[in-house]
Design a protein around this motif. Structure first.
Motif, mmCIF file in Angstrom:
data_model
loop_
_atom_site.group_PDB
_atom_site.id
_atom_site.type_symbol
_atom_site.label_atom_id
_atom_site.label_comp_id
_atom_site.label_asym_id
_atom_site.label_seq_id
_atom_site.Cartn_x
_atom_site.Cartn_y
_atom_site.Cartn_z
ATOM 1 N N ASP A 122 66.828 25.342 0.222
ATOM 2 C CA ASP A 122 66.894 26.054 -1.089
ATOM 3 C C ASP A 122 68.533 25.932 -1.489
ATOM 4 O O ASP A 122 68.869 25.540 -2.711
ATOM 5 C CB ASP A 122 66.312 27.356 -1.349
ATOM 6 C CG ASP A 122 66.448 28.196 -2.423
ATOM 7 O OD1 ASP A 122 66.073 27.739 -3.468
ATOM 8 O OD2 ASP A 122 67.417 29.198 -2.716
ATOM 9 N N ALA A 123 69.385 26.331 -0.601
ATOM 10 C CA ALA A 123 70.820 26.492 -0.736
ATOM 11 C C ALA A 123 71.143 24.909 -1.265
ATOM 12 O O ALA A 123 72.144 24.701 -1.743
ATOM 13 C CB ALA A 123 71.322 26.844 0.451
ATOM 14 N N GLU A 125 69.478 22.489 -2.365
ATOM 15 C CA GLU A 125 69.037 22.026 -3.619
ATOM 16 C C GLU A 125 69.744 22.991 -4.747
ATOM 17 O O GLU A 125 70.594 22.091 -5.833
ATOM 18 C CB GLU A 125 67.617 22.310 -3.816
ATOM 19 C CG GLU A 125 67.034 21.990 -5.147
ATOM 20 C CD GLU A 125 65.742 22.059 -5.294
ATOM 21 O OE1 GLU A 125 65.200 21.873 -6.303
ATOM 22 O OE2 GLU A 125 64.934 22.715 -4.557
ATOM 23 N N LYS A 126 69.973 23.806 -4.623
ATOM 24 C CA LYS A 126 70.705 24.782 -5.766
ATOM 25 C C LYS A 126 72.077 24.358 -5.952
ATOM 26 O O LYS A 126 72.730 24.326 -7.138
ATOM 27 C CB LYS A 126 70.835 26.266 -5.281
ATOM 28 C CG LYS A 126 69.487 27.096 -5.838
ATOM 29 C CD LYS A 126 69.619 28.544 -5.447
ATOM 30 C CE LYS A 126 68.359 29.196 -5.732
ATOM 31 N NZ LYS A 126 68.137 30.729 -5.469
ATOM 32 N N ASN A 127 72.985 23.976 -4.790
ATOM 33 C CA ASN A 127 74.376 23.585 -4.964
ATOM 34 C C ASN A 127 74.409 21.984 -5.140
ATOM 35 O O ASN A 127 75.711 21.731 -5.138
ATOM 36 C CB ASN A 127 75.014 24.002 -3.661
ATOM 37 C CG ASN A 127 75.273 25.586 -3.613
ATOM 38 O OD1 ASN A 127 75.907 26.074 -3.935
ATOM 39 N ND2 ASN A 127 74.151 26.211 -2.781
#
Length: 303
Positions: A122-123, A125-127
């Motif tokens: 998730d980190a 993908e988000k960044n």
């Protein structure tokens, strides 16, 4: 009589040179890298190499830690000290936050260590990270021995050990499609003993729990685990105080220590040089679920 300079490199210098080359290649080739930094010994060596690769400039990428909420306080203190000294950008991806936001599901049975996978993906993908430096070494575990330096991950963050890119003559293929990313392992060819030799040579800060100290522990599954409110004893388990140290650090509910009197880096080097079990095999409970535990988690996106 020697009539010319000897330009041959020592083993440590060769490893250092190779790792620095990898860092520079990634930064030149891939758009948005990040370095996964836990404050453990391997990530400290990795960060030291990155510091040398781009000195005197600042690091050209941020640092990322996946915080289980069960990390050793001494390790977090060392992490913060390194970040402050280098003036680096630190991103903390919290497993607790991931649970609260529905990114991962805490069913009460799955360890926090295994919940790191979804939190990490998730980190990334988000960044929008296209490459993530990890401190994995081939000598640690069988699945990690299969890994390339550039380890391709598909749009789901998954790793296919049967479909890896060749790396002949240390030429790395970093081509990606939308949504994919690379895991980069600059320490692939290092051993645990190399790591400790390098830390001894560089004289850098490492967590105090790597050195012998008195700690209240109990035995479970052949490992000595720390007494902690988040890791209560089961029936029949007895807490005793022993002189121990940690060979690796992670989730304190799954990371064991070993009885040791090694209180200096020189003594740790001597101790590790005669060890016949890797640090993960000896002290990481999350690798004992099955014969292929690590490989299964890496296929899902674990680092």
């Amino acid at each position: 009589m020697q009539t010319h300079a000897d330009y041959r490199l020592s083993q440590l210098d060769e490893l250092e040179s190779e790792s620095i080359h990898i860092f520079r290649e990634v930064v030149a080739e891939l758009e948005r890298p990040v370095l996964m930094f836990s404050g453990g010994k391997d990530s400290i060596v990795m960060l030291r190499l990155a510091e040398k690769a781009f000195y005197p400039a600042r690091l050209p990428f941020p640092l990322l830690q996946v915080d289980t909420g069960l990390d050793f306080p001494e390790v977090l203190a060392t992490r913060d000290s390194w970040v402050e000294r280098l003036g680096a950008q630190m991103i903390v991806a919290s497993v607790d936050d991931a649970i609260a936001n529905g990114v991962v599901v805490d069913d009460g049975r799955t360890s926090r260590n295994r919940l790191q996978t979804g939190t990490l993906l998730d980190a990334i993908e988000k960044n929008g990270f296209t490459a993530a430096f990890g401190g994995g070494r081939r000598d640690e575990e069988k699945a990690r021995a299969k890994e390339r330096v550039y380890s391709h991950r598909d749009e789901f963050g998954q790793w296919d050990p049967k479909n890896q890119r060749p790396e002949l003559w240390s030429l790395y293929n970093g081509r990606l499609h939308a949504g994919e990313h690379m895991r980069i392992f600059p320490l692939s060819n290092w051993t645990e003993l190399d790591i400790w030799h390098y830390l001894e040579r560089e004289e850098v800060e490492i967590p105090s729990i790597y050195f012998a100290h008195r700690r209240r522990v109990f035995e479970r599954d052949g490992m000595l685990l720390s007494e902690h409110p988040a890791n209560p004893c089961r029936d029949g388990e007895v807490v005793t105080e022993r002189t121990v140290r940690f060979r690796t650090v992670g989730d304190l509910s799954l990371t064991g220590c070993v009885e040791s009197e090694a209180s200096t880096l020189a003594e740790i080097v001597e101790e590790v040089s005669v060890a016949r079990v890797t640090e993960r095999g000896a002290t990481r409970g999350d690798d004992r679920f099955s014969e292929a535990a690590m490989e299964d988690r890496k296929k899902e996106g674990y680092f």
